[in-house]
Design an enzyme around this catalytic site. Structure first.
Site, mmCIF file in Angstrom:
data_model
loop_
_atom_site.group_PDB
_atom_site.id
_atom_site.type_symbol
_atom_site.label_atom_id
_atom_site.label_comp_id
_atom_site.label_asym_id
_atom_site.label_seq_id
_atom_site.Cartn_x
_atom_site.Cartn_y
_atom_site.Cartn_z
ATOM 1 N N GLY A 129 -14.587 4.415 13.541
ATOM 2 C CA GLY A 129 -15.770 3.561 13.667
ATOM 3 C C GLY A 129 -15.558 2.403 14.633
ATOM 4 N NE ARG B 208 -9.133 13.259 2.083
ATOM 5 C CZ ARG B 208 -9.196 11.945 1.913
ATOM 6 N NH1 ARG B 208 -10.247 11.389 1.338
ATOM 7 N NH2 ARG B 208 -8.213 11.173 2.300
ATOM 8 N NE ARG C 96 -6.057 1.862 -0.632
ATOM 9 C CZ ARG C 96 -6.193 2.930 0.119
ATOM 10 N NH1 ARG C 96 -5.194 3.363 0.837
ATOM 11 N NH2 ARG C 96 -7.330 3.574 0.135
ATOM 12 N N GLY D 23 -12.310 6.589 8.971
ATOM 13 C CA GLY D 23 -10.882 6.659 9.310
ATOM 14 C C GLY D 23 -10.461 8.108 9.213
ATOM 15 C CG ASN E 86 -1.883 1.095 1.289
ATOM 16 O OD1 ASN E 86 -1.787 2.050 0.528
ATOM 17 N ND2 ASN E 86 -2.832 1.003 2.194
ATOM 18 C CG MET F 297 -12.686 10.821 16.333
ATOM 19 S SD MET F 297 -13.755 12.279 16.428
ATOM 20 C CE MET F 297 -14.517 12.246 14.808
ATOM 21 C CD GLU G 92 -8.872 -0.250 3.675
ATOM 22 O OE1 GLU G 92 -8.370 0.159 4.745
ATOM 23 O OE2 GLU G 92 -9.203 0.509 2.755
ATOM 24 C CG HIS H 115 -12.944 4.174 2.116
ATOM 25 N ND1 HIS H 115 -13.574 5.329 2.535
ATOM 26 C CD2 HIS H 115 -11.644 4.345 2.414
ATOM 27 C CE1 HIS H 115 -12.686 6.147 3.071
ATOM 28 N NE2 HIS H 115 -11.503 5.578 3.007
ATOM 29 N N GLY I 166 -10.652 3.176 11.837
ATOM 30 C CA GLY I 166 -10.104 3.690 13.104
ATOM 31 C C GLY I 166 -11.124 4.346 14.017
HETATM 32 P P1 ADP Z 1 -6.742 5.756 7.658
HETATM 33 O O1 ADP Z 1 -7.839 6.459 6.950
HETATM 34 O O2 ADP Z 1 -5.471 6.545 7.706
HETATM 35 O O3 ADP Z 1 -6.572 4.300 7.304
HETATM 36 P P2 ADP Z 1 -7.635 4.717 10.241
HETATM 37 O O4 ADP Z 1 -8.711 3.830 9.778
HETATM 38 O O5 ADP Z 1 -6.423 4.100 10.851
HETATM 39 O O6 ADP Z 1 -7.229 5.798 9.160
HETATM 40 O O7 ADP Z 1 -8.288 5.721 11.338
HETATM 41 C C1 ADP Z 1 -7.568 6.775 11.886
HETATM 42 C C2 ADP Z 1 -8.508 7.597 12.742
HETATM 43 O O8 ADP Z 1 -8.991 6.799 13.827
HETATM 44 C C3 ADP Z 1 -7.883 8.828 13.367
HETATM 45 O O9 ADP Z 1 -8.745 9.938 13.214
HETATM 46 C C4 ADP Z 1 -7.750 8.433 14.829
HETATM 47 O O10 ADP Z 1 -7.763 9.535 15.702
HETATM 48 C C5 ADP Z 1 -8.983 7.591 14.996
HETATM 49 N N1 ADP Z 1 -8.926 6.785 16.213
HETATM 50 C C6 ADP Z 1 -8.144 5.734 16.493
HETATM 51 N N2 ADP Z 1 -8.364 5.293 17.745
HETATM 52 C C7 ADP Z 1 -9.313 6.096 18.282
HETATM 53 C C8 ADP Z 1 -9.985 6.175 19.552
HETATM 54 N N3 ADP Z 1 -9.721 5.304 20.533
HETATM 55 N N4 ADP Z 1 -10.906 7.147 19.725
HETATM 56 C C9 ADP Z 1 -11.197 8.021 18.738
HETATM 57 N N5 ADP Z 1 -10.602 7.999 17.532
HETATM 58 C C10 ADP Z 1 -9.683 7.059 17.302
#
Ligand code: ADP
Length: 375
Positions: free
Chosen positions: A308, A217, A67, A186, A8, A259, A360, A156, A306
């Site tokens: 969700g 974004r 990817r 994410g 990736n 987040m 993924e 996605h 992340g």
């Molecule tokens: P990407 O789109 O880069 O693949 P991810 O799916 O890894 O991203 O998600 C990253 C996001 O998940 C970030 O905004 C991060 O802050 C959030 N995140 C991860 N753990 C937590 C948590 N415990 N509480 C809130 N947000 C979280």
């Protein structure tokens, strides 16, 4: 055909995994980032991939899966890469200037380093390739749109495929008879309405900018705002691109980069952080309502990626006030943490609310193996 090397490749990073497609066992995984920056392990993508291959010199690899974010109109399924396919992906760069060129660097470096292995491109857009025309078209001049390939592609898709299958397996029901909304939240975030395993609407559009509020974004915005900023604030095309893709979303609203930072700031009583989350959640509820209508009813709402998978606050806020759609959360279940699929809706609620981990890389490995087996 069992052991797939998944790559990736981003603009300054290469994430990799070597995975057994039958057992899902991971033999190696990692990331090289800050490529080209002072002090980084790699000066360019080619040296990054050479170093990754050094790290698992003794491991068996049967194929390579890449990817690729944008498949355009041409690539509607995972595709074995040859020179012609490589050129086809290159030709899509204008549609995805941030995402496709690095993917292409990964393909070139891996083909040079492993010329004897079959390599497959797996596209984020492929899952949405058969979006119904009414969901796919923008309401602009048809001929102009067709000439430039302007339409909603959606992204996605690799995640939606594995998550929708896992959700159906968890519910022990055939995917073919389920209407579900999947929220992939994410850093980038999107929603998809999935009927019988097929994407019938999704919030990202021609590019990954449309739809939900994301880390950096804006998501949906009146296009006339861009015209206004050009005419009245002196912003040019590149500045608008940076504004909407990198300085908007949660960052633009609150100054927090993601987040987790945002929810920590809310706990610390920061007013602008609370407001940013309210805007984020308002947009989520807007799409949940819209997609319940598009699907004509709902069997499951699924949270992944992340945010969700980890943010209880976001899951809870996303369904607040949506009891009339059958969405009622069990806050005890919602507060639990686990790395596997689970149900967080009240036991007597008509619609299942699930948290389902995405993967993924595993899905890319599986599709790589499948397309090679079918050859
Ligand atoms: P990407 O789109 O880069 O693949 P991810 O799916 O890894 O991203 O998600 C990253 C996001 O998940 C970030 O905004 C991060 O802050 C959030 N995140 C991860 N753990 C937590 C948590 N415990 N509480 C809130 N947000 C979280």
């Amino acid at each position: 055909m069992r052991s797939v090397f998944v790559l990736n490749t981003g603009s300054s990073s290469v994430k990799y995994r070597v995975v057994d497609v039958e057992t899902a066992e991971v033999a190696a995984t990692g990331v090289i980032d800050r490529i080209g920056e002072p002090g980084s392990e790699a000066r360019d993508h080619r040296s990054a991939i050479a170093q990754i291959l050094n790290r698992f010199a003794g491991l068996r690899i049967d194929a390579v899966g890449h990817r690729i974010v944008h498949g355009g109109e041409r690539f509607v399924t995972a595709t074995v890469i040859d020179d012609e396919v490589e050129r086809g992906i290159e030709a899509l760069a204008p549609l995805a200037p941030l995402h496709n060129p690095p993917g292409l660097l990964g393909i070139r470096a891996a083909r040079a380093a492993l010329p004897e292995l079959a390599q497959v491109a797996v596209f984020d857009t492929a899952f949405h390739a058969a979006l119904p025309e009414a969901a796919r078209r923008y309401a602009i001049d048809t001929e102009l749109a067709d000439r430039h390939g302007i339409r909603r592609y959606g992204f996605h898709g690799t995640s939606y495929r594995i998550v929708s299958e896992r959700a159906a397996a968890f519910l022990d029901r055939p995917l073919g008879e389920l209407r579900m909304i999947v929220l992939h939240l994410g850093n980038g975030a999107s929603a998809a309405a999935i009927a019988g395993g097929r994407s019938i609407d999704t919030s990202m559009g021609m590019t990954p900018l449309e739809g939900l509020v994301m880390g950096t974004r804006s998501g949906d915005i009146d296009p006339a705002v861009l015209l206004y900023l050009q005419r009245n604030a002196g912003l040019d095309t590149d500045q608008l691109d940076v504004l909407l893709n990198r300085h908007s979303g949660i960052l633009g609203l609150s100054g927090h980069i993601d987040m987790r930072g945002l929810t920590d700031a809310i706990d610390a009583g920061e007013e602008s952080a609370r407001r940013a989350l309210d805007i984020y959640l308002h947009r989520l509820r807007h799409y949940i309502g819209a997609y319940a209508a598009v699907l004509g009813g709902l069997d499951a709402l699924v949270f992944t990626a992340g945010v969700g998978e980890n943010s209880r606050e976001v899951r809870s806020g996303a369904v607040e006030g949506l009891e009339f759609l059958g969405l009622r959360i069990d806050e005890t279940a919602n507060a639990e943490r686990s790395g596997v699929a689970r149900r967080i809706s009240a036991s007597d609620a008509p619609v299942a609310i699930l948290v389902v981990p995405t993967d993924e890389e595993l899905q890319i490995a599986r599709e790589t193996a499948a397309v090679l087996a079918a050859r």
